[in-house]
Design an enzyme around this catalytic site. Structure first.
Site, PDB file in Angstrom:
ATOM      1  N   HIS A 168      11.668 -35.586 -25.835  1.00  0.00           N
ATOM      2  CA  HIS A 168      10.180 -36.113 -26.431  1.00  0.00           C
ATOM      3  C   HIS A 168       9.715 -35.585 -27.798  1.00  0.00           C
ATOM      4  O   HIS A 168       9.900 -34.856 -27.999  1.00  0.00           O
ATOM      5  CB  HIS A 168       9.651 -35.537 -25.179  1.00  0.00           C
ATOM      6  CG  HIS A 168       9.038 -34.796 -24.834  1.00  0.00           C
ATOM      7  ND1 HIS A 168       8.262 -34.096 -25.446  1.00  0.00           N
ATOM      8  CD2 HIS A 168       9.676 -33.570 -24.076  1.00  0.00           C
ATOM      9  CE1 HIS A 168       7.891 -32.602 -25.366  1.00  0.00           C
ATOM     10  NE2 HIS A 168       8.365 -32.458 -24.394  1.00  0.00           N
ATOM     11  N   CYS A 184      12.927 -28.775 -22.869  1.00  0.00           N
ATOM     12  CA  CYS A 184      12.742 -30.426 -23.139  1.00  0.00           C
ATOM     13  C   CYS A 184      13.407 -29.942 -24.987  1.00  0.00           C
ATOM     14  O   CYS A 184      12.596 -29.061 -25.502  1.00  0.00           O
ATOM     15  CB  CYS A 184      11.679 -30.680 -23.289  1.00  0.00           C
ATOM     16  SG  CYS A 184      11.544 -31.367 -21.592  1.00  0.00           S
TER      17      CYS A 184
END
Length: 233
Positions: A168, A184
């Site tokens: 992301h 992440c």
């Protein structure tokens, strides 16, 4: 005369880029054991929060050898690079931010879905963990410039199930090149938008984590693709 000056300027620019890329290529050969543990984002000093992303983590077209098919994403968390494999010994290399100590991981997953300006729903265990540190996270946060997931998110799945990990964007670009996330893969917003437009749902993602062995994946970053950098393609 003008064309001569232009060629000289281009040559100077390429020497500068090559110098950065050479140091990047040398650094990629170092063992991950030499990396220093990082603190969490809420604990970092203002000098770190105000840092400029190092040049080596800017998006680059590179010469790249691998046994993976075009369209595969290879994430080298040890060296903080993500590669989008293009075939014909080519790839696009992006700088990334990765999991802090104890949150690194490895494995073969795929992009299960994609979202523009995604909603952030922190897992219950994350909210509980941060609450113990005096940080209150929202149950749900709508997408937008203040959202930690940034401009785009690609949700990583394994066996048809969400792993909770994502590739992301971020509203904290200074974290690129550091170990600060909860697992992440963070990218600068301009880079995640670029990757998002190319990577399809179902794309294979190979994540190489701290201390892990690549296994069946083989790759070699051979440095800047000078021809494509100058002329495109």
């Amino acid at each position: 005369m003008k064309s001569g000056k232009m060629l000289f300027a281009v040559a100077g620019m390429m020497v500068s880029i090559l110098a950065v890329d050479a140091s990047t290529h040398a650094a990629s050969a170092q063992s991950s054991s030499s990396a220093r543990p990082q603190t969490t984002a809420s604990d970092v000093a203002p000098s770190v929060r105000n840092r400029t992303v190092p040049e080596k983590f800017q998006r680059r077209k590179v010469r790249f050898a691998t046994n993976e098919a075009p369209g595969t994403i290879i994430v080298d968390t040890n060296n903080k690079f993500l590669y989008y494999v293009e075939g014909n010994n080519r790839a696009t290399r992006y700088g990334i931010g990765v999991g802090r100590e104890g949150f690194g991981w490895s494995g073969v997953v795929s992009i299960g879905r994609k979202s523009e300006w995604p909603t952030w729903t922190p897992p219950a265990e994350m909210r509980a963990r941060e609450a113990r540190r005096g940080i209150r996270l929202p149950v749900v946060m709508q997408g937008g410039p203040e959202n930690p997931l940034g401009a785009r998110a690609m949700y990583l799945y394994k066996g048809g199930r969400d792993t909770i990990f994502r590739i992301h964007g971020t509203n904290q670009p200074w974290t690129i090149g550091l170990n600060l996330s909860s697992g992440c893969i963070r990218m600068m917003n301009k880079d995640v938008e670029h990757l998002y437009a190319r990577a399809a749902v179902g794309s294979k993602v190979v994540v190489i984590g701290p201390g892990s062995k690549p296994g069946d994946v083989a790759f070699e970053d051979r440095g800047l693709d000078i021809f494509r950098t100058i002329f495109g393609g």
